[in-house]
Design a protein around this motif. Structure first.
Motif, mmCIF file in Angstrom:
data_model
loop_
_atom_site.group_PDB
_atom_site.id
_atom_site.type_symbol
_atom_site.label_atom_id
_atom_site.label_comp_id
_atom_site.label_asym_id
_atom_site.label_seq_id
_atom_site.Cartn_x
_atom_site.Cartn_y
_atom_site.Cartn_z
ATOM 1 N N ARG A 95 81.917 4.401 40.864
ATOM 2 C CA ARG A 95 81.977 4.401 42.331
ATOM 3 C C ARG A 95 81.279 5.620 42.902
ATOM 4 O O ARG A 95 80.787 5.595 44.036
ATOM 5 N N GLU A 96 81.209 6.715 42.121
ATOM 6 C CA GLU A 96 80.605 7.958 42.615
ATOM 7 C C GLU A 96 79.113 7.791 42.891
ATOM 8 O O GLU A 96 78.544 8.536 43.676
ATOM 9 N N SER A 97 78.472 6.830 42.233
ATOM 10 C CA SER A 97 77.023 6.653 42.398
ATOM 11 C C SER A 97 76.682 5.306 43.021
ATOM 12 O O SER A 97 75.565 4.810 42.864
ATOM 13 N N LEU A 98 77.621 4.715 43.746
ATOM 14 C CA LEU A 98 77.424 3.360 44.260
ATOM 15 C C LEU A 98 76.236 3.269 45.214
ATOM 16 O O LEU A 98 75.430 2.333 45.131
ATOM 17 N N GLU A 99 76.098 4.219 46.127
ATOM 18 C CA GLU A 99 74.970 4.190 47.073
ATOM 19 C C GLU A 99 73.643 4.302 46.322
ATOM 20 O O GLU A 99 72.691 3.562 46.596
ATOM 21 N N SER A 100 73.575 5.225 45.380
ATOM 22 C CA SER A 100 72.344 5.420 44.602
ATOM 23 C C SER A 100 72.008 4.177 43.793
ATOM 24 O O SER A 100 70.866 3.713 43.772
ATOM 25 N N ASN A 101 73.015 3.645 43.100
ATOM 26 C CA ASN A 101 72.791 2.462 42.271
ATOM 27 C C ASN A 101 72.317 1.275 43.098
ATOM 28 O O ASN A 101 71.456 0.503 42.662
ATOM 29 N N THR A 102 72.894 1.130 44.283
ATOM 30 C CA THR A 102 72.503 0.015 45.141
ATOM 31 C C THR A 102 71.052 0.144 45.577
ATOM 32 O O THR A 102 70.297 -0.846 45.585
ATOM 33 N N ALA A 103 70.611 1.355 45.912
ATOM 34 C CA ALA A 103 69.217 1.562 46.315
ATOM 35 C C ALA A 103 68.259 1.275 45.159
ATOM 36 O O ALA A 103 67.199 0.664 45.349
ATOM 37 N N ILE A 104 68.629 1.711 43.953
ATOM 38 C CA ILE A 104 67.787 1.439 42.775
ATOM 39 C C ILE A 104 67.771 -0.060 42.485
ATOM 40 O O ILE A 104 66.713 -0.640 42.192
ATOM 41 N N PHE A 105 68.930 -0.678 42.579
ATOM 42 C CA PHE A 105 69.043 -2.125 42.354
ATOM 43 C C PHE A 105 68.181 -2.903 43.345
ATOM 44 O O PHE A 105 67.529 -3.888 42.984
ATOM 45 N N ASN A 106 68.150 -2.480 44.594
ATOM 46 C CA ASN A 106 67.322 -3.158 45.596
ATOM 47 C C ASN A 106 65.842 -3.100 45.218
ATOM 48 O O ASN A 106 65.097 -4.069 45.420
ATOM 49 N N ALA A 107 65.409 -1.979 44.664
ATOM 50 C CA ALA A 107 64.016 -1.866 44.206
ATOM 51 C C ALA A 107 63.764 -2.812 43.032
ATOM 52 O O ALA A 107 62.709 -3.457 42.955
ATOM 53 N N ILE A 108 64.729 -2.913 42.127
ATOM 54 C CA ILE A 108 64.592 -3.824 40.980
ATOM 55 C C ILE A 108 64.514 -5.267 41.464
ATOM 56 O O ILE A 108 63.700 -6.063 40.975
ATOM 57 N N ARG A 109 65.339 -5.613 42.443
ATOM 58 C CA ARG A 109 65.338 -6.969 42.994
ATOM 59 C C ARG A 109 63.977 -7.319 43.606
ATOM 60 O O ARG A 109 63.471 -8.440 43.454
ATOM 61 N N LYS A 110 63.373 -6.353 44.305
ATOM 62 C CA LYS A 110 62.036 -6.593 44.867
ATOM 63 C C LYS A 110 61.039 -6.889 43.754
ATOM 64 O O LYS A 110 60.198 -7.790 43.863
ATOM 65 N N ALA A 111 61.120 -6.124 42.679
ATOM 66 C CA ALA A 111 60.200 -6.314 41.564
ATOM 67 C C ALA A 111 60.389 -7.684 40.914
ATOM 68 O O ALA A 111 59.408 -8.354 40.556
ATOM 69 N N LEU A 112 61.636 -8.108 40.752
ATOM 70 C CA LEU A 112 61.900 -9.428 40.183
ATOM 71 C C LEU A 112 61.260 -10.521 41.034
ATOM 72 O O LEU A 112 60.646 -11.461 40.504
ATOM 73 N N SER A 113 61.359 -10.385 42.349
ATOM 74 C CA SER A 113 60.775 -11.375 43.248
ATOM 75 C C SER A 113 59.252 -11.378 43.168
ATOM 76 O O SER A 113 58.624 -12.441 43.042
ATOM 77 N N VAL A 114 58.648 -10.185 43.204
ATOM 78 C CA VAL A 114 57.184 -10.077 43.142
ATOM 79 C C VAL A 114 56.653 -10.653 41.834
ATOM 80 O O VAL A 114 55.611 -11.335 41.800
ATOM 81 N N ALA A 115 57.360 -10.403 40.733
ATOM 82 C CA ALA A 115 56.904 -10.848 39.413
ATOM 83 C C ALA A 115 57.277 -12.297 39.105
ATOM 84 O O ALA A 115 56.916 -12.811 38.047
ATOM 85 N N GLY A 116 58.000 -12.954 40.014
ATOM 86 C CA GLY A 116 58.322 -14.365 39.833
ATOM 87 C C GLY A 116 59.473 -14.634 38.890
ATOM 88 O O GLY A 116 59.541 -15.706 38.278
ATOM 89 N N PHE A 117 60.402 -13.685 38.774
ATOM 90 C CA PHE A 117 61.585 -13.864 37.929
ATOM 91 C C PHE A 117 62.799 -14.191 38.799
ATOM 92 O O PHE A 117 62.827 -13.843 39.984
ATOM 93 N N PRO A 118 63.822 -14.819 38.239
ATOM 94 C CA PRO A 118 65.040 -15.102 39.018
ATOM 95 C C PRO A 118 65.696 -13.807 39.490
ATOM 96 O O PRO A 118 65.786 -12.831 38.732
ATOM 97 N N ASP A 119 66.160 -13.795 40.728
ATOM 98 C CA ASP A 119 66.843 -12.618 41.269
ATOM 99 C C ASP A 119 68.024 -12.203 40.402
ATOM 100 O O ASP A 119 68.303 -11.016 40.226
ATOM 101 N N ALA A 120 68.736 -13.182 39.871
ATOM 102 C CA ALA A 120 69.977 -12.907 39.136
ATOM 103 C C ALA A 120 69.734 -12.438 37.706
ATOM 104 O O ALA A 120 70.682 -12.262 36.950
ATOM 105 N N ALA A 121 68.474 -12.205 37.330
ATOM 106 C CA ALA A 121 68.205 -11.660 35.992
ATOM 107 C C ALA A 121 68.859 -10.292 35.826
ATOM 108 O O ALA A 121 69.208 -9.888 34.712
#
Length: 279
Positions: free
Chosen positions: A151-177
């Motif tokens: 929980r101490e890094s929730l904001e940071s993790n969410t921001a990093i996760f959002n960047a990963i989600r963008k990459a999954l979309s750009v590369a044509g992979f399922p979001d839920a990977a």
């Protein structure tokens, strides 16, 4: 929707995505990892802003200097995160590697081949760079990932996760990977660890108390460790100048991380000479 149902739905989506990842080629996986690195660099300001909020809360809670250091991100550490993803992209693809092959007397050919595990759940504590590291390693090996940071890094993790989600979309992979459990509610972990029909393995990364708690609760196989094993041994025939530099760096470069040296062993014949200089 209840928290329990929400966690199950998340795991069901990840399970479905894991079937797609099993078939992904090395080229496509490496392109995805490169895109993840680029997106993390592009979102560095958002990630640092989110991390600043986590650090402020940690300071208000009276967390120690070592904890704050593990939690903190800056431009240099974000570049390192992106660089590590590029290193993973450059590694050989383990999927499909034939580890061993032999023929039985009756002519039957038997082989051991590396295949993806499926869905990997990873539970970790305060270091937000673990989010990109674990996502990258899972995707490279053809596995979907469910990540649950502290929980101490929730904001940071969410921001990093959002960047990963963008990459999954750009590369044509399922979001839920890659999925991130975004609630700080510890009950979410309890529900996650009971989903043995959807998650294939759990990997806890953190202190002994976290790992024991996971072991006691999980219905899913766990890859675990309890004690650190970061030892340095200075052997009697070692180049002591080199040994001094290595041992000092192993502890002092960044003592707050989990791979910092925990125990230094010095061979008795050189102890009287070496210990005073390293101390």
């Amino acid at each position: 929707m209840s928290l329990e149902n929400g966690i199950r739905r998340l795991a069901e989506r990840t399970r479905s995505a894991s079937r797609y990842l099993r078939q992904a080629s090395s080229v496509r996986k490496n392109e995805l990892l490169q895109e993840m690195a680029a997106q993390i660099e592009a979102d560095s300001k958002k990630i640092i802003d989110a991390n600043r909020r986590d650090v402020e809360i940690a300071r208000e809670e009276g967390r120690g200097a070592a904890f704050i250091d593990r939690l903190s991100l800056d431009e240099g550490r974000i570049r390192k995160m992106a660089g590590d993803l590029r290193v993973i992209a450059g590694l050989p693809d383990p999927v499909g590697e034939v580890m061993r092959m032999w023929r039985r007397p009756n002519g039957l050919l038997i082989g051991k081949t590396r295949v993806p595990i499926g869905v990997v759940g990873i539970i970790y504590e305060s270091r937000p760079n673990v989010t990109s590291d674990c996502a990258g390693l899972c995707l490279k090996s053809g596995n979907a990932a469910i990540l649950r940071g502290g929980r101490e890094s929730l904001e940071s993790n969410t921001a990093i996760f959002n960047a990963i989600r963008k990459a999954l979309s750009v590369a044509g992979f399922p979001d839920a990977a890659v999925e991130l459990v975004m609630t700080p509610d510890r009950q979410a972990v309890e529900y996650l660890l009971k989903l043995d029909d959807l998650i294939d393995v759990i990997i806890p990364r953190g202190g002994e108390s976290l790992i024991r708690r996971v072991i006691e609760t999980s219905r899913i196989p766990v890859i675990k460790h309890y004690k650190g094993i970061c030892h340095t041994f200075v052997e009697r025939n070692a180049d002591l100048d080199m040994a001094e530099e290595i041992a000092f760096n192993a502890k002092v470069q960044r003592p707050s991380t989990c791979n910092a040296m925990e125990c230094m062993l010095v061979d008795a014949p050189v102890a009287a000479c070496f210990l005073p200089r390293i101390i």
